[in-house]
Design a protein around this motif. Structure first.
Motif, PDB file in Angstrom:
ATOM      1  N   PRO A  29      35.450  -2.525 -40.169  1.00  0.00           N
ATOM      2  CA  PRO A  29      36.083  -3.281 -39.083  1.00  0.00           C
ATOM      3  C   PRO A  29      36.689  -4.586 -39.585  1.00  0.00           C
ATOM      4  N   TYR A  30      37.861  -4.474 -40.193  1.00  0.00           N
ATOM      5  CA  TYR A  30      38.529  -5.659 -40.721  1.00  0.00           C
ATOM      6  C   TYR A  30      38.977  -6.604 -39.612  1.00  0.00           C
ATOM      7  N   PHE A  31      39.023  -6.107 -38.376  1.00  0.00           N
ATOM      8  CA  PHE A  31      39.397  -6.973 -37.266  1.00  0.00           C
ATOM      9  C   PHE A  31      38.404  -8.119 -37.083  1.00  0.00           C
ATOM     10  N   LEU A  32      37.173  -7.946 -37.580  1.00  0.00           N
ATOM     11  CA  LEU A  32      36.212  -9.042 -37.498  1.00  0.00           C
ATOM     12  C   LEU A  32      36.706 -10.241 -38.295  1.00  0.00           C
ATOM     13  N   LEU A  33      37.299  -9.991 -39.461  1.00  0.00           N
ATOM     14  CA  LEU A  33      37.837 -11.083 -40.263  1.00  0.00           C
ATOM     15  C   LEU A  33      39.028 -11.729 -39.572  1.00  0.00           C
ATOM     16  N   ALA A  34      39.813 -10.923 -38.864  1.00  0.00           N
ATOM     17  CA  ALA A  34      40.932 -11.488 -38.103  1.00  0.00           C
ATOM     18  C   ALA A  34      40.420 -12.436 -37.025  1.00  0.00           C
ATOM     19  N   ALA A  35      39.380 -12.015 -36.307  1.00  0.00           N
ATOM     20  CA  ALA A  35      38.821 -12.863 -35.255  1.00  0.00           C
ATOM     21  C   ALA A  35      38.244 -14.155 -35.838  1.00  0.00           C
ATOM     22  N   LEU A  36      37.565 -14.044 -36.967  1.00  0.00           N
ATOM     23  CA  LEU A  36      36.960 -15.224 -37.588  1.00  0.00           C
ATOM     24  C   LEU A  36      38.016 -16.160 -38.165  1.00  0.00           C
ATOM     25  N   LEU A  37      39.103 -15.602 -38.670  1.00  0.00           N
ATOM     26  CA  LEU A  37      40.184 -16.448 -39.174  1.00  0.00           C
ATOM     27  C   LEU A  37      40.811 -17.247 -38.031  1.00  0.00           C
ATOM     28  N   LEU A  38      41.007 -16.604 -36.901  1.00  0.00           N
ATOM     29  CA  LEU A  38      41.527 -17.318 -35.734  1.00  0.00           C
ATOM     30  C   LEU A  38      40.552 -18.406 -35.285  1.00  0.00           C
ATOM     31  N   ALA A  39      39.261 -18.068 -35.286  1.00  0.00           N
ATOM     32  CA  ALA A  39      38.255 -19.053 -34.881  1.00  0.00           C
ATOM     33  C   ALA A  39      38.265 -20.261 -35.805  1.00  0.00           C
ATOM     34  N   GLN A  40      38.483 -20.039 -37.085  1.00  0.00           N
ATOM     35  CA  GLN A  40      38.556 -21.150 -38.040  1.00  0.00           C
ATOM     36  C   GLN A  40      39.750 -22.049 -37.778  1.00  0.00           C
ATOM     37  N   ASN A  41      40.710 -21.537 -37.044  1.00  0.00           N
ATOM     38  CA  ASN A  41      41.935 -22.287 -36.800  1.00  0.00           C
ATOM     39  C   ASN A  41      42.094 -22.670 -35.330  1.00  0.00           C
ATOM     40  N   GLN A  71      30.127 -24.266 -31.449  1.00  0.00           N
ATOM     41  CA  GLN A  71      29.796 -24.590 -32.839  1.00  0.00           C
ATOM     42  C   GLN A  71      30.793 -24.005 -33.841  1.00  0.00           C
ATOM     43  N   GLY A  72      31.234 -22.781 -33.620  1.00  0.00           N
ATOM     44  CA  GLY A  72      32.095 -22.143 -34.616  1.00  0.00           C
ATOM     45  C   GLY A  72      33.322 -21.447 -34.069  1.00  0.00           C
ATOM     46  N   GLY A  73      33.516 -21.493 -32.761  1.00  0.00           N
ATOM     47  CA  GLY A  73      34.699 -20.888 -32.171  1.00  0.00           C
ATOM     48  C   GLY A  73      34.636 -19.381 -32.005  1.00  0.00           C
ATOM     49  N   PHE A  74      33.485 -18.761 -32.319  1.00  0.00           N
ATOM     50  CA  PHE A  74      33.365 -17.306 -32.221  1.00  0.00           C
ATOM     51  C   PHE A  74      31.975 -16.948 -31.713  1.00  0.00           C
ATOM     52  N   ALA A  75      31.922 -15.940 -30.846  1.00  0.00           N
ATOM     53  CA  ALA A  75      30.634 -15.398 -30.407  1.00  0.00           C
ATOM     54  C   ALA A  75      30.791 -13.915 -30.144  1.00  0.00           C
ATOM     55  N   TYR A  76      29.757 -13.157 -30.507  1.00  0.00           N
ATOM     56  CA  TYR A  76      29.695 -11.726 -30.185  1.00  0.00           C
ATOM     57  C   TYR A  76      28.567 -11.540 -29.194  1.00  0.00           C
ATOM     58  N   LEU A  77      28.913 -11.014 -28.021  1.00  0.00           N
ATOM     59  CA  LEU A  77      27.952 -10.846 -26.940  1.00  0.00           C
ATOM     60  C   LEU A  77      27.780  -9.359 -26.656  1.00  0.00           C
ATOM     61  N   PRO A  78      26.621  -8.788 -26.987  1.00  0.00           N
ATOM     62  CA  PRO A  78      26.407  -7.355 -26.726  1.00  0.00           C
ATOM     63  C   PRO A  78      26.421  -7.056 -25.228  1.00  0.00           C
ATOM     64  N   VAL A 133      44.142  -7.332 -41.774  1.00  0.00           N
ATOM     65  CA  VAL A 133      43.671  -8.606 -41.220  1.00  0.00           C
ATOM     66  C   VAL A 133      44.847  -9.462 -40.769  1.00  0.00           C
ATOM     67  N   THR A 134      45.805  -9.702 -41.667  1.00  0.00           N
ATOM     68  CA  THR A 134      46.908 -10.595 -41.317  1.00  0.00           C
ATOM     69  C   THR A 134      47.802  -9.983 -40.244  1.00  0.00           C
ATOM     70  N   GLY A 135      47.970  -8.657 -40.277  1.00  0.00           N
ATOM     71  CA  GLY A 135      48.766  -8.023 -39.233  1.00  0.00           C
ATOM     72  C   GLY A 135      48.141  -8.169 -37.865  1.00  0.00           C
ATOM     73  N   THR A 136      46.825  -8.068 -37.801  1.00  0.00           N
ATOM     74  CA  THR A 136      46.119  -8.244 -36.533  1.00  0.00           C
ATOM     75  C   THR A 136      46.193  -9.693 -36.082  1.00  0.00           C
ATOM     76  N   VAL A 137      46.011 -10.622 -37.015  1.00  0.00           N
ATOM     77  CA  VAL A 137      46.117 -12.043 -36.679  1.00  0.00           C
ATOM     78  C   VAL A 137      47.512 -12.357 -36.146  1.00  0.00           C
ATOM     79  N   ALA A 138      48.542 -11.759 -36.746  1.00  0.00           N
ATOM     80  CA  ALA A 138      49.908 -12.006 -36.289  1.00  0.00           C
ATOM     81  C   ALA A 138      50.087 -11.584 -34.826  1.00  0.00           C
ATOM     82  N   LEU A 139      49.554 -10.425 -34.457  1.00  0.00           N
ATOM     83  CA  LEU A 139      49.617 -10.002 -33.051  1.00  0.00           C
ATOM     84  C   LEU A 139      49.007 -11.064 -32.142  1.00  0.00           C
ATOM     85  N   CYS A 140      47.872 -11.596 -32.569  1.00  0.00           N
ATOM     86  CA  CYS A 140      47.163 -12.575 -31.741  1.00  0.00           C
ATOM     87  C   CYS A 140      47.916 -13.897 -31.664  1.00  0.00           C
TER      88      CYS A 140
END
Length: 337
Positions: A105-117, A158-165, A300-307
């Motif tokens: 699930p490389y989309f996790l890295l996309a979400a975290l990259l957005l959160a970092q920014n 704290q970090g701009g990202f949360a995963y809620l089951p 990752v970057t392609g998904t980030v671009a969509l966002c």
């Protein structure tokens, strides 16, 4: 086990009216309107229906495909029963409900990259099976799921990202997911959960497996008043762009529907997406630079671009992709930093 007769056959069960509406055949049957669907799902969530009624409704809707009005009503019923923290601002809602990954699930890295920014991302979903589920892969990245909605709000701060089951967000809805082994297939519950947007984010990314569901999700988003959304056929049914192919997206911009086709991304030799080893640590290695692979990086970057385009941070697809690649190059290699 034989079905017990109604206590008073002269007085049909209240839920029977909804079954009559949807199951009277191709001529007399019809979709539930939003109010009916909300009331029906409310009864289900409150435990006011019999198992045979629940199974009947879910399978009839699955057989003829759920309508946008039905999905919107179901979502409203669930939302009315959710616990929300008083202050939990979210920029981007990211449902993750496929979670039977045949690729990492490389989309996790996309979400975290957005959160970092500076993008506050809430991801919600239900754990699947296999060696590379979303919670397992997040753990490999040093990120634990939120334990309740308040914890999700703290993690966002704290970090701009949360995963809620979903098991925390809506235990009763999660129980309905568990019917799949008994019914033999997914149900409208799986579709509705993707549209929950539990913290009311103005933007939503929606990756689906079946292209026929693109229009269904877009129509449901409009009924729910979603301001901005992008829906597309994603890798494994998740919000992950496949860089090898053009990506048709259905969008909402200020509630107005649209469509864009993003080009495939050239990155060199084709990556063996379905044949890769599902080793969660590879996600951390890709982030840190210990493992450099053009295909996953393009995902990752392609998904980030969509966002970025969805969020209004880029005016064009080209600008969004250039910006995404720049963010990736400049990422902080320690996710907790």
């Amino acid at each position: 086990m034989p079905i017990e007769p109604a206590a008073d056959p002269a007085r049909p069960h209240a839920f029977a009216a909804y079954l009559r509406a949807v199951a009277r055949g191709p001529t007399l049957g019809r979709p539930l309107d939003e109010a009916e669907a909300e009331a029906a799902m409310g009864m289900i969530l409150d435990g006011a229906v019999e198992p045979v009624q629940l199974g009947a409704l879910l399978l009839v809707l699955r057989y003829r495909t759920e309508a946008p009005s039905e999905l919107a009503g179901f979502v409203r019923a669930v939302r009315a029963r959710l616990r929300r923290p008083e202050a939990a601002a979210v920029d981007l809602d990211w449902p993750s409900y496929a979670d039977r990954h045949k690729q990492l699930p490389y989309f996790l890295l996309a979400a975290l990259l957005l959160a970092q920014n500076g993008v506050r991302v809430l991801m919600h979903g239900i754990p699947g099976e296999g060696p590379a589920t979303t919670p397992v892969c997040l753990a490999a990245l040093g990120i634990e799921p939120a334990t309740d909605v308040e914890d999700a709000a703290r993690k966002l701060d704290q970090g701009g990202f949360a995963y809620l089951p979903l098991t925390i967000l809506s235990p009763r809805l999660a129980e309905l997911f568990a019917l799949r082994p008994f019914l033999g297939l997914r149900t409208p519950v799986h579709t509705a959960a993707r549209e929950l947007n539990p913290f009311g984010a103005p933007c939503q990314i929606q990756g689906v497996f079946h292209p026929t569901y693109l229009e269904l999700h877009q129509a449901t988003q409009r009924l729910l008043g979603q301001k901005r959304a992008v829906t597309f056929k994603g890798g494994g049914g998740e919000g992950q762009r496949n860089p090898d192919k053009p990506c048709r997206t259905l969008t909402l911009v200020d509630g107005v529907p649209g469509e864009e086709v993003w080009p495939a991304l050239a990155y060199g030799e084709p990556y063996p997406w379905r044949g890769e080893a599902l080793e969660p640590r590879k996600l951390a290695d890709l982030w840190s630079g210990a493992w450099a692979e053009p295909g996953p990086t393009a995902a990752v970057t392609g998904t980030v671009a969509l966002c970025l385009r969805l969020l209004g941070r880029a005016r064009t697809m080209e600008e969004a992709q250039t910006m995404a690649e720049s963010l990736w190059r400049e990422r902080r290699l320690l996710l907790a930093a």
